[in-house]
Scaffold this motif. Structure first.
Motif, PDB file in Angstrom:
ATOM      1  N   GLU A  27       2.341  38.048  -7.290  1.00  0.00           N
ATOM      2  CA  GLU A  27       1.455  37.007  -7.172  1.00  0.00           C
ATOM      3  C   GLU A  27       2.256  36.248  -6.032  1.00  0.00           C
ATOM      4  OE1 GLU A  27      -1.821  35.864  -6.138  1.00  0.00           O
ATOM      5  OE2 GLU A  27      -2.587  38.020  -7.239  1.00  0.00           O
ATOM      6  N   ASP A  84       6.299  28.677  -2.540  1.00  0.00           N
ATOM      7  CA  ASP A  84       6.707  29.544  -3.859  1.00  0.00           C
ATOM      8  C   ASP A  84       9.084  29.783  -3.064  1.00  0.00           C
ATOM      9  OD1 ASP A  84       4.934  29.118  -4.741  1.00  0.00           O
ATOM     10  OD2 ASP A  84       4.456  31.033  -5.191  1.00  0.00           O
ATOM     11  N   THR A 138       9.327  37.110  -8.062  1.00  0.00           N
ATOM     12  CA  THR A 138       8.827  35.262  -7.577  1.00  0.00           C
ATOM     13  C   THR A 138       9.426  33.966  -8.248  1.00  0.00           C
ATOM     14  OG1 THR A 138       6.743  36.270  -9.229  1.00  0.00           O
ATOM     15  CG2 THR A 138       7.069  37.097  -7.327  1.00  0.00           C
ATOM     16  N   SER A 174       7.007  32.865 -10.458  1.00  0.00           N
ATOM     17  CA  SER A 174       7.071  33.308 -11.981  1.00  0.00           C
ATOM     18  C   SER A 174       7.681  34.507 -12.743  1.00  0.00           C
ATOM     19  CB  SER A 174       5.669  33.863 -11.483  1.00  0.00           C
ATOM     20  OG  SER A 174       5.532  35.276 -11.204  1.00  0.00           O
TER      21      SER A 174
END
Length: 64
Positions: A31, A36, A52, A54
């Motif tokens: 995602e 980000d 990413t 995350s």
């Protein structure tokens, strides 16, 4: 800076420095959202991984 989802489900990300990176294959686990923080790092055999915010990696190639 911007994010585009391709018809086949892959993401194409334009970074603040103007580089454009596209996923090699779609990965539903990954995602990404505009804004980000991501990291591009070298991987095996001359490929690259985008990690990413995350912490999930996805294989990418430089488009521009």
């Amino acid at each position: 800076a911007s994010l585009r989802r391709m018809r086949d489900g892959r993401h194409e990300a334009t970074l603040e420095n103007g580089e454009v990176w596209g996923q090699v294959e779609p990965d539903a686990r990954v995602e990404m959202r505009v804004g980000d923080a991501v990291t591009i790092r070298p991987a095996s055999l001359g490929s690259f991984m985008l990690v990413t915010a995350s912490g999930l990696p996805t294989r990418v190639k430089r488009v521009k």
